[in-house]
Scaffold this active site. Structure first.
Site, PDB file in Angstrom:
ATOM      1  N   LYS A   1      29.216  60.077  32.378  1.00  0.00           N
ATOM      2  CA  LYS A   1      29.548  58.661  32.261  1.00  0.00           C
ATOM      3  C   LYS A   1      28.549  57.767  32.990  1.00  0.00           C
ATOM      4  O   LYS A   1      28.270  56.654  32.548  1.00  0.00           O
ATOM      5  CB  LYS A   1      30.967  58.389  32.742  1.00  0.00           C
ATOM      6  CG  LYS A   1      31.192  58.252  34.239  1.00  0.00           C
ATOM      7  CD  LYS A   1      31.348  59.545  34.991  1.00  0.00           C
ATOM      8  CE  LYS A   1      32.581  60.296  34.603  1.00  0.00           C
ATOM      9  NZ  LYS A   1      32.785  61.533  35.391  1.00  0.00           N
TER      10      LYS A   1
ATOM     11  N   THR B   1      31.797  73.899  36.149  1.00  0.00           N
ATOM     12  CA  THR B   1      33.147  74.111  35.626  1.00  0.00           C
ATOM     13  C   THR B   1      33.247  73.749  34.147  1.00  0.00           C
ATOM     14  O   THR B   1      33.792  74.513  33.345  1.00  0.00           O
ATOM     15  CB  THR B   1      34.146  73.267  36.426  1.00  0.00           C
ATOM     16  OG1 THR B   1      34.105  73.676  37.802  1.00  0.00           O
ATOM     17  CG2 THR B   1      35.553  73.446  35.902  1.00  0.00           C
TER      18      THR B   1
ATOM     19  N   ILE C   1      41.234  63.049  26.798  1.00  0.00           N
ATOM     20  CA  ILE C   1      41.928  62.053  25.982  1.00  0.00           C
ATOM     21  C   ILE C   1      40.960  61.524  24.923  1.00  0.00           C
ATOM     22  O   ILE C   1      39.877  61.060  25.267  1.00  0.00           O
ATOM     23  CB  ILE C   1      42.426  60.884  26.850  1.00  0.00           C
ATOM     24  CG1 ILE C   1      43.237  61.398  28.044  1.00  0.00           C
ATOM     25  CG2 ILE C   1      43.250  59.918  26.020  1.00  0.00           C
ATOM     26  CD1 ILE C   1      43.583  60.317  29.050  1.00  0.00           C
TER      27      ILE C   1
ATOM     28  N   GLU D   1      36.206  65.005  45.841  1.00  0.00           N
ATOM     29  CA  GLU D   1      34.975  65.620  46.323  1.00  0.00           C
ATOM     30  C   GLU D   1      34.899  65.544  47.848  1.00  0.00           C
ATOM     31  O   GLU D   1      35.613  64.763  48.482  1.00  0.00           O
ATOM     32  CB  GLU D   1      33.763  64.900  45.726  1.00  0.00           C
ATOM     33  CG  GLU D   1      33.717  64.889  44.216  1.00  0.00           C
ATOM     34  CD  GLU D   1      33.392  66.254  43.631  1.00  0.00           C
ATOM     35  OE1 GLU D   1      32.900  67.119  44.379  1.00  0.00           O
ATOM     36  OE2 GLU D   1      33.631  66.449  42.425  1.00  0.00           O
TER      37      GLU D   1
ATOM     38  N   LYS E   1      33.171  54.092  33.558  1.00  0.00           N
ATOM     39  CA  LYS E   1      33.990  54.286  32.357  1.00  0.00           C
ATOM     40  C   LYS E   1      34.392  52.958  31.736  1.00  0.00           C
ATOM     41  O   LYS E   1      34.412  52.813  30.506  1.00  0.00           O
ATOM     42  CB  LYS E   1      35.229  55.114  32.716  1.00  0.00           C
ATOM     43  CG  LYS E   1      34.904  56.509  33.240  1.00  0.00           C
ATOM     44  CD  LYS E   1      36.132  57.173  33.833  1.00  0.00           C
ATOM     45  CE  LYS E   1      35.796  58.508  34.462  1.00  0.00           C
ATOM     46  NZ  LYS E   1      36.954  59.115  35.160  1.00  0.00           N
TER      47      LYS E   1
END
Length: 432
Positions: free
Chosen positions: A107, A14, A138, A192, A207
């Site tokens: 990440k 994606t 962001i 998921e 993160k």
């Protein structure tokens, strides 16, 4: 206009296809802002035959992602494969070793191997960019690395996983059970098929470790993150929190306490007057508190094709402009490991939920255990039956050491009155 920045793209899911769509749609504007065109010169993915909804015939295809690192006509490799190790890590190492800058949305790889990769990039005067790895579209990485660079960051925290925030806010709005909301989230693509990384807090912990390194200039320490997720939260917990003037959010929290690094992912009770209490759905939000800037808040879409592709291409524009810079604001060679803070020494209010046998004396047993552990109780509520023969009890403590709360609960661990392990959540305060 100078020569184009030639990129190779590994991974055409994606986000990978979203990067191509964005460059094709906004190519002229991107070239103006970058000072030169950005062009896709090579691609790689596992399945050539898959219909990705985009014409890829014009792009040279390589079956093995590692081949991209060896191409002479490539300036930068973009990795959208995922995973902390394996192909993604091998591609990162080979790309930097061959003199190519590297952009990733991965990440997990940065959280586990970011120090190694940062040192390799800085040694080679290359760019390693990962804006899309934290909070999607962001610009929190750039905001902390560049915009807040004159500040000492006191703490950084926030809502770092859109799946968890969606589940919690749907439970909050409609009073639904966790399992039912999670099933809906899976059906609409917010979760998921195996949602463990999200709902157990691992994704948010990746993160958080990155944000902590960036904010405090200390070596990445993913293993030092205390992690708890949301699968144990009941609709009754959310109702109790609301009655107390709070909303439950899964937060990542990091700060330096007396020279030691504290990192935790945990459901918190957030006061209704705090901005994070009003972050709904799959939105992410990060709060950083600087000693001169005060509170900075970054909010927006934390995932999805468009926002994440936007972050990737923003990194590419920086590279096209010649912005190498440091990876984590502080040179990687100067980022020393930091001793871990002991969470048991932290003082604050805790919310504790018990499911206990519906019989006389249980409340006295619980309060006695807390008294003996020197934990003072601010409020205690017995609510509706949790199941046949059992009831739900919720309490909020006064400010107490977390170690003492744990001691009180340990004293109850062998009690036949408890029908399930107690659930503990902390109340967010300015001291956290």
């Amino acid at each position: 206009m100078t020569a184009p920045l030639r990129i190779a793209l590994a991974g055409l899911g994606t986000v990978g296809t979203g990067v191509i769509r964005l460059i094709e749609a906004n190519g002229a504007m991107i070239a103006q802002r970058a000072g030169r065109p950005i062009i896709v010169s090579a691609i790689s993915a596992r399945d050539r035959s898959r219909d990705r909804g985009i014409d890829l015939a014009a792009y040279p295809w390589y079956d093995q992602p590692e081949q991209l690192a060896a191409l002479d006509d490539i300036d930068c490799v973009v990795e959208m494969i995922g995973g902390s190790d394996g192909t993604a890590l091998e591609l990162a190492r080979k790309s930097l070793a061959s003199g190519k800058s590297f952009v990733t949305a991965n990440k997990a790889m940065i959280a586990h191997h970011g120090m190694e990769l940062a040192k390799a990039a800085e040694t080679g005067n290359l760019s390693l960019r990962y804006e899309a790895a934290v909070a999607g579209g962001i610009p929190v990485i750039k905001g902390l690395r560049d915009g807040a660079s004159a500040n000492r960051i006191e703490r950084v925290y926030g809502i770092l996983n859109g799946t968890c925030n969606y589940v919690l806010t749907e439970m909050e709005k409609h009073g639904r059970a966790f399992d039912d909301v999670l099933k809906d989230a899976q059906e609409i693509g917010y979760a998921e098929a195996d949602p463990s990384f999200d709902i157990d807090g691992v994704d948010a912990a990746h993160k958080l470790a990155i944000l902590a390194a960036l904010s405090f200039g200390k070596a990445l320490d993913f293993e030092g993150v205390e992690i708890d997720g949301i699968r144990h939260i009941m609709a009754a917990d959310i109702g109790q929190a609301k009655a107390l003037g709070y909303r439950i959010r899964l937060l990542g929290m990091a700060r330096i306490d007396d020279g030691k690094l504290f990192q935790r992912v945990n459901p918190y009770l957030v006061p209704e007057n705090h901005p994070l209490a009003h972050i709904d759905g799959s939105t992410n939000a990060v709060v950083a508190e600087g000693n001169f800037s005060g509170r900075l808040m970054f909010q927006g879409a934390g995932a999805g094709e468009g926002p994440t592709a936007s972050a990737v291409v923003a990194d590419l524009i920086d590279i096209a402009r010649g912005d190498a810079g440091t990876v984590f604001a502080t040179p990687a060679s100067k980022m020393e490991p930091c001793e871990r803070a002991e969470s048991g020494n932290r003082i604050g209010k805790s919310y504790i939920r018990f499911i206990v046998a519906d019989k006389p004396g249980v409340l006295a047993e619980i309060t006695a255990a807390m008294r003996d552990a020197e934990v003072s109780i601010e409020s205690l509520i017995q609510t509706e039956k949790a199941a046949e023969g059992s009831v739900l009890i919720s309490m909020v403590t006064h400010d107490s050491r977390e170690r003492d709360v744990s001691l009180g609960l340990a004293a109850l661990s062998s009690s036949t009155s408890l029908k399930a392990a107690p659930v503990v959540m902390h109340l967010l305060s300015d001291q956290d």
